[in-house]
Scaffold this motif. Structure first.
Motif, PDB file in Angstrom:
ATOM      1  N   GLY A   1      42.287  15.640 -57.698  1.00  0.00           N
ATOM      2  CA  GLY A   1      42.988  16.916 -57.637  1.00  0.00           C
ATOM      3  C   GLY A   1      43.722  17.145 -56.338  1.00  0.00           C
ATOM      4  O   GLY A   1      44.592  18.009 -56.255  1.00  0.00           O
ATOM      5  N   PHE A   2      43.384  16.342 -55.315  1.00  0.00           N
ATOM      6  CA  PHE A   2      43.967  16.602 -54.002  1.00  0.00           C
ATOM      7  C   PHE A   2      45.359  16.010 -53.845  1.00  0.00           C
ATOM      8  O   PHE A   2      46.245  16.597 -53.265  1.00  0.00           O
ATOM      9  N   SER A  30      31.705  14.756 -58.654  1.00  0.00           N
ATOM     10  CA  SER A  30      32.440  15.864 -58.052  1.00  0.00           C
ATOM     11  C   SER A  30      33.490  15.349 -57.082  1.00  0.00           C
ATOM     12  O   SER A  30      34.616  15.865 -57.026  1.00  0.00           O
ATOM     13  N   LEU A  31      33.144  14.298 -56.308  1.00  0.00           N
ATOM     14  CA  LEU A  31      34.084  13.735 -55.343  1.00  0.00           C
ATOM     15  C   LEU A  31      35.292  13.133 -56.054  1.00  0.00           C
ATOM     16  O   LEU A  31      36.423  13.257 -55.582  1.00  0.00           O
ATOM     17  N   ILE A  32      35.074  12.491 -57.192  1.00  0.00           N
ATOM     18  CA  ILE A  32      36.190  11.941 -57.961  1.00  0.00           C
ATOM     19  C   ILE A  32      37.153  13.049 -58.369  1.00  0.00           C
ATOM     20  O   ILE A  32      38.373  12.921 -58.241  1.00  0.00           O
ATOM     21  N   LEU A  46      36.630  13.727 -44.430  1.00  0.00           N
ATOM     22  CA  LEU A  46      35.689  14.084 -43.378  1.00  0.00           C
ATOM     23  C   LEU A  46      35.223  15.534 -43.544  1.00  0.00           C
ATOM     24  O   LEU A  46      36.023  16.458 -43.592  1.00  0.00           O
ATOM     25  N   GLY A  47      33.912  15.700 -43.649  1.00  0.00           N
ATOM     26  CA  GLY A  47      33.357  17.036 -43.770  1.00  0.00           C
ATOM     27  C   GLY A  47      33.173  17.520 -45.195  1.00  0.00           C
ATOM     28  O   GLY A  47      32.565  18.565 -45.424  1.00  0.00           O
ATOM     29  N   TRP A  48      33.723  16.786 -46.184  1.00  0.00           N
ATOM     30  CA  TRP A  48      33.485  17.171 -47.577  1.00  0.00           C
ATOM     31  C   TRP A  48      32.016  16.901 -47.888  1.00  0.00           C
ATOM     32  O   TRP A  48      31.530  15.775 -47.717  1.00  0.00           O
ATOM     33  N   GLU A  49      31.309  17.902 -48.386  1.00  0.00           N
ATOM     34  CA  GLU A  49      29.873  17.721 -48.599  1.00  0.00           C
ATOM     35  C   GLU A  49      29.563  16.641 -49.635  1.00  0.00           C
ATOM     36  O   GLU A  49      28.564  15.931 -49.540  1.00  0.00           O
ATOM     37  N   ASP A  50      30.441  16.463 -50.638  1.00  0.00           N
ATOM     38  CA  ASP A  50      30.185  15.468 -51.669  1.00  0.00           C
ATOM     39  C   ASP A  50      30.263  14.046 -51.134  1.00  0.00           C
ATOM     40  O   ASP A  50      29.725  13.120 -51.736  1.00  0.00           O
ATOM     41  N   THR A  51      30.956  13.836 -50.006  1.00  0.00           N
ATOM     42  CA  THR A  51      31.096  12.500 -49.442  1.00  0.00           C
ATOM     43  C   THR A  51      29.748  11.950 -49.001  1.00  0.00           C
ATOM     44  O   THR A  51      29.578  10.740 -48.824  1.00  0.00           O
ATOM     45  N   LEU A  52      28.777  12.828 -48.814  1.00  0.00           N
ATOM     46  CA  LEU A  52      27.428  12.394 -48.472  1.00  0.00           C
ATOM     47  C   LEU A  52      26.918  11.378 -49.493  1.00  0.00           C
ATOM     48  O   LEU A  52      26.208  10.431 -49.145  1.00  0.00           O
ATOM     49  N   ALA A  53      27.296  11.552 -50.753  1.00  0.00           N
ATOM     50  CA  ALA A  53      26.839  10.654 -51.804  1.00  0.00           C
ATOM     51  C   ALA A  53      27.336   9.233 -51.594  1.00  0.00           C
ATOM     52  O   ALA A  53      26.655   8.269 -51.947  1.00  0.00           O
ATOM     53  N   VAL A  54      28.524   9.076 -51.014  1.00  0.00           N
ATOM     54  CA  VAL A  54      29.065   7.741 -50.741  1.00  0.00           C
ATOM     55  C   VAL A  54      28.165   7.007 -49.760  1.00  0.00           C
ATOM     56  O   VAL A  54      27.930   5.806 -49.888  1.00  0.00           O
ATOM     57  N   GLU A  55      27.661   7.735 -48.782  1.00  0.00           N
ATOM     58  CA  GLU A  55      26.813   7.125 -47.769  1.00  0.00           C
ATOM     59  C   GLU A  55      25.435   6.763 -48.324  1.00  0.00           C
ATOM     60  O   GLU A  55      24.851   5.754 -47.927  1.00  0.00           O
ATOM     61  N   TYR A  56      24.905   7.588 -49.203  1.00  0.00           N
ATOM     62  CA  TYR A  56      23.543   7.401 -49.691  1.00  0.00           C
ATOM     63  C   TYR A  56      23.450   6.505 -50.922  1.00  0.00           C
ATOM     64  O   TYR A  56      22.423   5.874 -51.163  1.00  0.00           O
ATOM     65  N   ASP A  82      43.594   5.730 -57.188  1.00  0.00           N
ATOM     66  CA  ASP A  82      43.050   4.964 -58.306  1.00  0.00           C
ATOM     67  C   ASP A  82      41.970   3.995 -57.835  1.00  0.00           C
ATOM     68  O   ASP A  82      40.925   3.855 -58.474  1.00  0.00           O
ATOM     69  N   VAL A  83      42.216   3.314 -56.700  1.00  0.00           N
ATOM     70  CA  VAL A  83      41.254   2.335 -56.190  1.00  0.00           C
ATOM     71  C   VAL A  83      39.966   3.029 -55.755  1.00  0.00           C
ATOM     72  O   VAL A  83      38.855   2.591 -56.094  1.00  0.00           O
ATOM     73  N   LEU A  84      40.106   4.119 -54.993  1.00  0.00           N
ATOM     74  CA  LEU A  84      38.921   4.829 -54.522  1.00  0.00           C
ATOM     75  C   LEU A  84      38.114   5.400 -55.679  1.00  0.00           C
ATOM     76  O   LEU A  84      36.882   5.291 -55.704  1.00  0.00           O
ATOM     77  N   THR A  85      38.793   6.001 -56.651  1.00  0.00           N
ATOM     78  CA  THR A  85      38.059   6.570 -57.780  1.00  0.00           C
ATOM     79  C   THR A  85      37.440   5.478 -58.647  1.00  0.00           C
ATOM     80  O   THR A  85      36.361   5.661 -59.215  1.00  0.00           O
ATOM     81  N   GLU A  86      38.113   4.319 -58.730  1.00  0.00           N
ATOM     82  CA  GLU A  86      37.534   3.203 -59.489  1.00  0.00           C
ATOM     83  C   GLU A  86      36.234   2.736 -58.851  1.00  0.00           C
ATOM     84  O   GLU A  86      35.240   2.462 -59.529  1.00  0.00           O
TER      85      GLU A  86
END
Length: 446
Positions: free
Chosen positions: A218-219, A211-213, A121-131, A228-232
Motif C-alpha cells: 500500500g505504500f 500486515s507488513l506485506i 525503520l520503526g514500523w512495529e510489524d518489521t519486528l516479525a522480520v527479525e524474529y 514484489d521481491v520483498l513481499t515474495e
C-alpha cells in the motif's frame, strides 16, 4: 486539506494552522518508534546506528531523511523526498536487485532483511522480520525433540481391582445395585502447554508478516519490482510458519497465561528448546507492546537516508563484481562482503586519533579493500551540500583507514569537487538516484 512538505526544509509550526499539533505529535511519535525499535532489536541508540531523526527546534520542524504520508484529523500531509518518489523507487529497486542475488532468506542477518528493516525503520510489524527465522528454527527443533509429559488421572469401572479404589464413586454404584468398582488410574499424556506456546508465537509472527506485506504493497506503486521481491520473501516466511503450524498439535484454543508459561518452563527444564520458546514468546510480546503506540495508521514514513546508504553500498558491490556476505549483516554491527575484494559496510573500528579527545571508535559507511593493498573510504551523505562537520568526519576516517595513500570520498547528491595536496586527496562525488548516475572514478573505483 492536503499539503506537501519537502523533507529537507524547516517549516514553522505556527504557520501550519490545524495541522500543527498533528505534525508535531507525529514527528515525536516517529522519533519514539525509531528509538525504541533500534534499542529493542539492536540494543543501540539512533546515533550509534547512524540514524538521524526528524528535528523539532525553536517551533520549527524538518523531516530530514524521512519521507511519506501523515494522516491528520484535519487533512493529510505528504513529505516529498528530495530525490522524488521516482528516485526512491530507483534506489529500492537497485538495492533489492543487487541484494536478492546474495543469500535471500529474509532475516536480520541477510541483506534483504536489512533492506526491509532500514526502509521500514520503526514500523512495529518489521519486528516479525527479525524474529521469524529464530522462531522457525526453534519450532522445528521443538517438533523433532522429545515433548514434556504430564500425568492425567482417570476413573475406570471394573469387576476386579484395576487401580486405587475410589470409595465415594464405588458407593454410588453399590447403592444402585451395580456390582462394579470404580478405580483411579494415572496415565501419561503429552503436555500441550508447550505446543500452545509455540503455536501462539508462530501465529503472532505470521500475522505481523501479513500486515507488513499489506503496508509495503500500500505504500508504493505495487508495480515496483523491489516491492514484489520483498513481499515474495515475506510470503516465503509466512508459508514456513503455516507449515509448522500445520505440524503442531491442536491445543483447543488454550489461553497463554503467565501461569501456563511458568508451568511450561518448569516442565521443560530438561529441554532447552522449550525454555527458549517460552523466552522468545515473552520477549516478542513485550517488544511488540513497546513498539505499538499511538495511531498505527497515522504514520506511513520510510527512512530515505538509510536507503541512500544502502543504495551506495549496492552500487559499490555491483561495481566490484560477484561478492558474498560474511557472517551477519545488521544495522547494529554492519557487515562484510568478500571475494578477493573486501567491502565493509558500517563496521566499527577503534580510533587512536579520536581517543586523543576522549573518543573510542569510528564507523565509516563503506570501506573498500582492494587486492593491490589499497584501501578506500567512502561516506554516503543524503544531501546536496556537504558541511565542514561532514568533511572533518571524513578526514578522520581517511587518516585512520586509507592506505597506502591518503584518500577519502563522500558520495552525495551534489556535483563533483576535488581537493588534492602532496598526494593527499579528498573527493566529493556525485551519486544521484534521480538519474542512477554514480561517478565511480571519483570514488576511486575506476
Amino acid at each position: 486539506m492536503f499539503r506537501k512538505f519537502k523533507e529537507d526544509v524547516f517549516y514553522d509550526l505556527g504557520e501550519l494552522g490545524e495541522l500543527a499539533e498533528c505534525i508535531q505529535s507525529s514527528v515525536k511519535e516517529l522519533g519514539h518508534r525509531i528509538d525504541m525499535w533500534l534499542r529493542t532489536i539492536y540494543g543501540v541508540s539512533p546515533a550509534k546506528a547512524g540514524v538521524a531523526l526528524p528535528i523539532i527546534k525553536d517551533g520549527k520542524v524538518r523531516f530530514s531523511g524521512f519521507a511519506g504520508r501523515i494522516k491528520c484529523p484535519s487533512g493529510e500531509v505528504e513529505v516529498v523526498p528530495k530525490v522524488g518518489w521516482d528516485g526512491v523507487r530507483r534506489m529500492l529497486d537497485d538495492v533489492v536487485s543487487v541484494f536478492k542475488n546474495l543469500p535471500t532468506y529474509l532475516r536480520a542477518g541477510s541483506p534483504l532483511g536489512v533492506v526491509a528493516s532500514a526502509v521500514a525503520l520503526g514500523w512495529e510489524d518489521t519486528l516479525a522480520v527479525e524474529y521469524s527465522p529464530i522462531v522457525l528454527e526453534l519450532t522445528w527443533k521443538f517438533l523433532s525433540t522429545f515433548k514434556p509429559l504430564s500425568s492425567e488421572r482417570i476413573l475406570v469401572t471394573a469387576e476386579g481391582v484395576v487401580g486405587k479404589p475410589n470409595i465415594a464413586e464405588t458407593a454410588k454404584f453399590m447403592m444402585r445395585g451395580v456390582p462394579m468398582g470404580v478405580f483411579s488410574r494415572v496415565r501419561v499424556v503429552e503436555d500441550l502447554g508447550a505446543s500452545a506456546v509455540f503455536r501462539a508465537l508462530n501465529e503472532a509472527v505470521k500475522r505481523d508478516l501479513e500486515s507488513l506485506i499489506r503496508k509495503f504493497e500500500g505504500f508504493t506503486d505495487p508495480e515496483t519490482p523491489s516491492v514484489d521481491v520483498l513481499t515474495e520473501e515475506l510470503h516465503h516466511l509466512i508459508s514456513a510458519h503455516r507449515e509448522v503450524l500445520r505440524r503442531l498439535p491442536e491445543t483447543r484454543d488454550m489461553s497463554i497465561t503467565r501461569e501456563l508459561l511458568m508451568r511450561v518452563r518448569e516442565a521443560g527444564r530438561g529441554n532447552p528448546v522449550i525454555a527458549a520458546g517460552v523466552d522468545q514468546y515473552i520477549e516478542y510480546r513485550t517488544h511488540r507492546h513497546l513498539l505499538k503506540r499511538g495511531e498505527e495508521n497515522q504514520l506511513h514514513i520510510i527512512s530515505t537516508h538509510k536507503l541512500y546508504e544502502l543504495w551506495i553500498l549496492a552500487k559499490v558491490l555491483q561495481r566490484v563484481g560477484p561478492i558474498q556476505p560474511v557472517g551477519r549483516l545488521s544495522l547494529k554491527d554492519g557487515g562484510r562482503f568478500v571475494n578477493g575484494i573486501e567491502v565493509e559496510y558500517d563496521v566499527r573500528h577503534p580510533s587512536g586519533l579520536r581517543s586523543l579527545a576522549g573518543g573510542a571508535h569510528i564507523r565509516p559507511d563503506i570501506v573498500v579493500k582492494l587486492p593491490s593493498g589499497r584501501t578506500l573510504v567512502i561516506d554516503a551523505k543524503y544531501k546536496k551540500k556537504v558541511s565542514e562537520e561532514d568533511l572533518g568526519q571524513l578526514l578522520i576516517y581517511a587518516v585512520e583507514l586509507s592506505q597506502p595513500d591518503f584518500f577519502g570520498a563522500v558520495a552525495y547528491l551534489g556535483d563533483n569537487k576535488l581537493w588534492e595536496f602532496h598526494g593527499r586527496r579528498i573527493a566529493l562525488c556525485k551519486a544521484d538516484p534521480r538519474t542512477g548516475y554514480v561517478d565511480f572514478s571519483c570514488l576511486g573505483l575506476e
